[in-house]
Design a protein around this motif. Structure first.
Motif, PDB file in Angstrom:
ATOM      1  N   ALA A   1      66.107  73.674  63.254  1.00 36.65           N
ATOM      2  CA  ALA A   1      66.247  72.258  62.916  1.00 36.65           C
ATOM      3  C   ALA A   1      64.929  71.716  62.372  1.00 36.65           C
ATOM      4  O   ALA A   1      64.906  70.961  61.388  1.00 36.65           O
ATOM      5  CB  ALA A   1      66.677  71.478  64.156  1.00 36.65           C
ATOM      6  N   LYS A   2      63.819  72.127  63.007  1.00 37.28           N
ATOM      7  CA  LYS A   2      62.501  71.639  62.582  1.00 37.28           C
ATOM      8  C   LYS A   2      62.210  72.098  61.146  1.00 37.28           C
ATOM      9  O   LYS A   2      61.778  71.316  60.293  1.00 37.28           O
ATOM     10  CB  LYS A   2      61.450  72.201  63.542  1.00 37.28           C
ATOM     11  CG  LYS A   2      60.160  71.428  63.570  1.00 37.28           C
ATOM     12  CD  LYS A   2      59.315  71.929  64.710  1.00 37.28           C
ATOM     13  CE  LYS A   2      57.857  71.856  64.303  1.00 37.28           C
ATOM     14  NZ  LYS A   2      56.993  72.655  65.118  1.00 37.28           N
ATOM     15  N   LEU A   3      62.506  73.382  60.888  1.00 40.63           N
ATOM     16  CA  LEU A   3      62.249  73.928  59.549  1.00 40.63           C
ATOM     17  C   LEU A   3      63.111  73.225  58.500  1.00 40.63           C
ATOM     18  O   LEU A   3      62.640  72.871  57.411  1.00 40.63           O
ATOM     19  CB  LEU A   3      62.539  75.433  59.540  1.00 40.63           C
ATOM     20  CG  LEU A   3      62.255  76.138  58.232  1.00 40.63           C
ATOM     21  CD1 LEU A   3      60.753  76.387  58.074  1.00 40.63           C
ATOM     22  CD2 LEU A   3      63.000  77.460  58.127  1.00 40.63           C
ATOM     23  N   ASN A   4      64.390  73.026  58.812  1.00 38.78           N
ATOM     24  CA  ASN A   4      65.301  72.380  57.853  1.00 38.78           C
ATOM     25  C   ASN A   4      64.824  70.982  57.480  1.00 38.78           C
ATOM     26  O   ASN A   4      65.039  70.538  56.362  1.00 38.78           O
ATOM     27  CB  ASN A   4      66.711  72.288  58.446  1.00 38.78           C
ATOM     28  CG  ASN A   4      67.433  73.623  58.356  1.00 38.78           C
ATOM     29  OD1 ASN A   4      67.043  74.493  57.587  1.00 38.78           O
ATOM     30  ND2 ASN A   4      68.454  73.817  59.173  1.00 38.78           N
ATOM     31  N   ARG A   5      64.226  70.283  58.444  1.00 35.90           N
ATOM     32  CA  ARG A   5      63.834  68.895  58.193  1.00 35.90           C
ATOM     33  C   ARG A   5      62.383  68.769  57.755  1.00 35.90           C
ATOM     34  O   ARG A   5      61.934  67.671  57.421  1.00 35.90           O
ATOM     35  CB  ARG A   5      64.066  68.046  59.450  1.00 35.90           C
ATOM     36  CG  ARG A   5      65.474  67.526  59.502  1.00 35.90           C
ATOM     37  CD  ARG A   5      66.165  67.797  60.820  1.00 35.90           C
ATOM     38  NE  ARG A   5      67.606  67.982  60.585  1.00 35.90           N
ATOM     39  CZ  ARG A   5      68.349  68.855  61.219  1.00 35.90           C
ATOM     40  NH1 ARG A   5      67.824  69.629  62.137  1.00 35.90           N
ATOM     41  NH2 ARG A   5      69.621  68.984  60.930  1.00 35.90           N
ATOM     42  N   ALA A   6      61.664  69.873  57.730  1.00 32.69           N
ATOM     43  CA  ALA A   6      60.248  69.820  57.330  1.00 32.69           C
ATOM     44  C   ALA A   6      60.156  69.698  55.811  1.00 32.69           C
ATOM     45  O   ALA A   6      61.055  70.127  55.079  1.00 32.69           O
ATOM     46  CB  ALA A   6      59.543  71.102  57.782  1.00 32.69           C
ATOM     47  N   PRO A   7      59.071  69.070  55.290  1.00 33.26           N
ATOM     48  CA  PRO A   7      58.899  69.001  53.832  1.00 33.26           C
ATOM     49  C   PRO A   7      58.697  70.411  53.262  1.00 33.26           C
ATOM     50  O   PRO A   7      58.318  71.330  53.980  1.00 33.26           O
ATOM     51  CB  PRO A   7      57.650  68.136  53.653  1.00 33.26           C
ATOM     52  CG  PRO A   7      57.001  68.054  54.977  1.00 33.26           C
ATOM     53  CD  PRO A   7      57.991  68.428  56.032  1.00 33.26           C
ATOM     54  N   MET A   8      58.977  70.550  51.980  1.00 31.11           N
ATOM     55  CA  MET A   8      58.867  71.864  51.347  1.00 31.11           C
ATOM     56  C   MET A   8      57.433  72.388  51.441  1.00 31.11           C
ATOM     57  O   MET A   8      56.480  71.646  51.253  1.00 31.11           O
ATOM     58  CB  MET A   8      59.309  71.747  49.886  1.00 31.11           C
ATOM     59  CG  MET A   8      59.601  73.063  49.216  1.00 31.11           C
ATOM     60  SD  MET A   8      60.724  74.116  50.165  1.00 31.11           S
ATOM     61  CE  MET A   8      62.294  73.355  49.860  1.00 31.11           C
ATOM     62  N   SER A   9      57.315  73.663  51.806  1.00 28.86           N
ATOM     63  CA  SER A   9      55.987  74.289  51.910  1.00 28.86           C
ATOM     64  C   SER A   9      56.161  75.768  51.586  1.00 28.86           C
ATOM     65  O   SER A   9      57.284  76.278  51.530  1.00 28.86           O
ATOM     66  CB  SER A   9      55.449  74.133  53.334  1.00 28.86           C
ATOM     67  OG  SER A   9      56.289  74.863  54.218  1.00 28.86           O
TER      68      SER A   9
END
Ligand code: SF4
Ligand code: SF4
Length: 499
Positions: free
Chosen positions: A140-148
């Motif tokens: 969930a954290k990765l899905n909602r994190a800004p693109m990196s």
């Protein structure tokens, strides 16, 4: 940025949609327990069977082969051809009635335990996701994190593995239609040598990537027709995954002051593990695929809070309300009786199926010829094309003869006895000669031809009626009307000039 799913499921929309109708990705938490272990085994066995079956042989042929271009279908050594299509009526009937019976008795057990959508997503795609991206919190954290770069790298690895799995599933599926060994040969050749299979596998891989990689529970919730009509097949005695409201309510935090709450501690663990994102405490819902994840999740919690397991369990509406589940009821009896009738019908149809298919097709250009001898007698000849199909897997030697009583007809079939390999079709010719008196009354005479072949120490015989034509009256010239170019069954036939 993707929106976070709230575990407090909204009343007015699916939990996988936001208020604007946009998709919210569901990241179900993993769960352990007895149903999880049982499902893991069931899924594993189904996947292995699916992948291995095209590589197995039975009776010298691929165990299941659905060769649509050749209109030949092989099941465990039995070959079926296009003209056996009526059997499909029984096969489809059995599948539909069996599904209805299972649903009436056990609810959506198919969806949770055997549907390819559930099996592959749960056992393969989610496992990859967990391995690459971590547990549901990390996902969930990765899905909602800004693109990196980290996000791009992680997603690239995940989608590469999804692609690898999808293309393998697509190839295995295609092997049921083309044949595993043939497909392997095609896969090693350049794509333009086999455009159709190449495009089929490519499109299927893309569809699997889309569905199993992204679309997922939306297929069950929005598109699956079975999910739509399951409520018609179920009643209060059908089993399902149900929440015991009497035991659970009032859930913790909703009890009146000074009163004890029920067994539900309102922890939302059952919601967090649900792959379709529903709250089973709201009762039977069309979105529930009966995967049992919430049973295991709630049992874990009940153990922790020292309450008995089974607050969510497999039960019928009747039994959860304190009554008994009745398995024997008009609905299940009717479905079971129909199922038995269809299975018997299929068995009888398969047993009575002609294993040698022999067709006599009158040569349209010369329905008959006549030869007048010096002594005045007239001999008529009918020319037939023969299409012979061996539906056994063994090579057979087929002989032809006029069946008794023979009204004076001579069969000239120089290519017989004919050897014909298993599952092969051969085309050849035969001629019937007879005195013109045979057809003098009506211009026609029906006789029977026996096709005989030895198999397993027995001589099997198939009898084919043939309608011979010739002149009626005294002269062949009087009646060309008999020359109507019809098969022995009376169908208009243009025999293809194939030899
Ligand atoms: S997991 Fe059990 S206790 Fe927790 S909210 Fe669900 S039903 Fe209630
Ligand atoms: S409610 Fe329970 S059984 Fe139904 S889909 Fe969700 S987790 Fe599976």
């Amino acid at each position: 940025m993707a929106m976070k799913r709230k575990l407090d499921v909204p009343d007015d929309r699916l939990s996988s949609l936001d208020e604007h109708g946009h998709h919210i990705e569901i990241e179900p938490a993993s769960v352990s327990g007895r149903y999880r272990r049982a499902r893991d085994w069931a899924y594993f066995v189904l996947i292995v069977v699916f992948l291995v079956l095209p590589w197995t042989r039975f009776g010298g042929e691929q165990t299941i082969l659905l060769d649509i271009p050749a209109r030949r279908f092989v099941f465990f050594g039995l070959s079926f051809w296009a003209h056996d299509i009526p059997l499909v009526f029984f096969v489809f009937g059995i599948m539909c009635i069996a599904l209805s019976l299972v649903t009436a008795a056990f609810g959506r057990i198919w969806c949770g335990w055997a549907c390819p959508q559930t099996v592959f997503i749960d056992r393969v795609y989610r496992k990859i996701e967990e391995w690459v991206e971590g547990n549901h919190h990390e996902r969930a954290k990765l899905n909602r994190a800004p693109m990196s770069w980290k996000k791009v790298r992680t997603w690239a690895l995940k989608w590469f593995l999804f692609f690898f799995i999808s293309t393998n599933i697509a190839h295995s599926f295609t092997a049921y239609f083309i044949g595993a060994e043939r497909l392997l040969g095609m896969s090693l050749a350049a794509p333009w040598e086999n455009w159709t299979p190449f495009l089929f596998v490519t499109i299927l891989t893309a569809a699997l990537l889309f569905d199993f990689g992204w679309f997922r529970e939306q297929f069950c919730v929005i598109m699956c027709p079975y999910g739509r009509f399951q409520s018609v097949l179920m009643d209060d005695n059908s089993l399902g995954v149900l929440y015991d409201e009497k035991r659970g309510e009032p859930r913790k935090g909703t009890e009146e002051e000074g009163h004890e709450h029920g067994d539900c501690v309102n922890c939302y663990r059952c919601v967090s593990v649900c792959p379709t994102g529903i709250d089973i405490r709201r009762g039977t819902q069309m979105e529930c695929i009966a995967c049992t994840a919430c049973i295991d999740a709630c049992d874990e919690i009940m153990l922790k809070v020292g309450r008995p397991e089974g607050l969510i369990r497999y039960a019928s509406e009747n039994s959860i309300g304190g009554g008994k589940t009745r398995y024997l009821r008009p609905r299940t009896v009717v479905y079971a009786s129909l199922l038995v009738a269809f299975i018997v019908g299929l068995g009888v149809s398969v047993a009575r199926r002609q294993m040698i298919d022999i067709q006599f097709i009158r040569a349209i250009e010369t329905p008959y010829t006549q030869k007048v001898f010096d002594d005045g007698h007239v001999e008529i000849t009918n020319h037939y094309r023969i299409h012979l199909k061996n539906q056994y897997t063994d090579t057979l030697t087929v002989s032809l003869a006029i069946a008794a009583p023979n009204p004076g007809v001579t069969l000239i079939a120089p290519t017989f006895p004919m050897r014909i390999a298993g599952n092969e079709t051969q085309k050849t010719h035969a001629f019937f000669t007879f005195a013109n008196a045979l057809t003098a009354t009506t211009g026609r005479q029906t006789i029977s031809v026996e096709a005989s072949f030895p198999l397993d120490g027995e001589t099997l015989i198939e009898v084919v009626p043939i309608s011979l034509v010739g002149p009626f009256g005294n002269s062949a010239d009087e009646n060309e009307a008999a020359s109507d170019g019809k098969t022995e069954s009376g169908d208009e036939t243009k025999a293809e000039d194939d030899e």
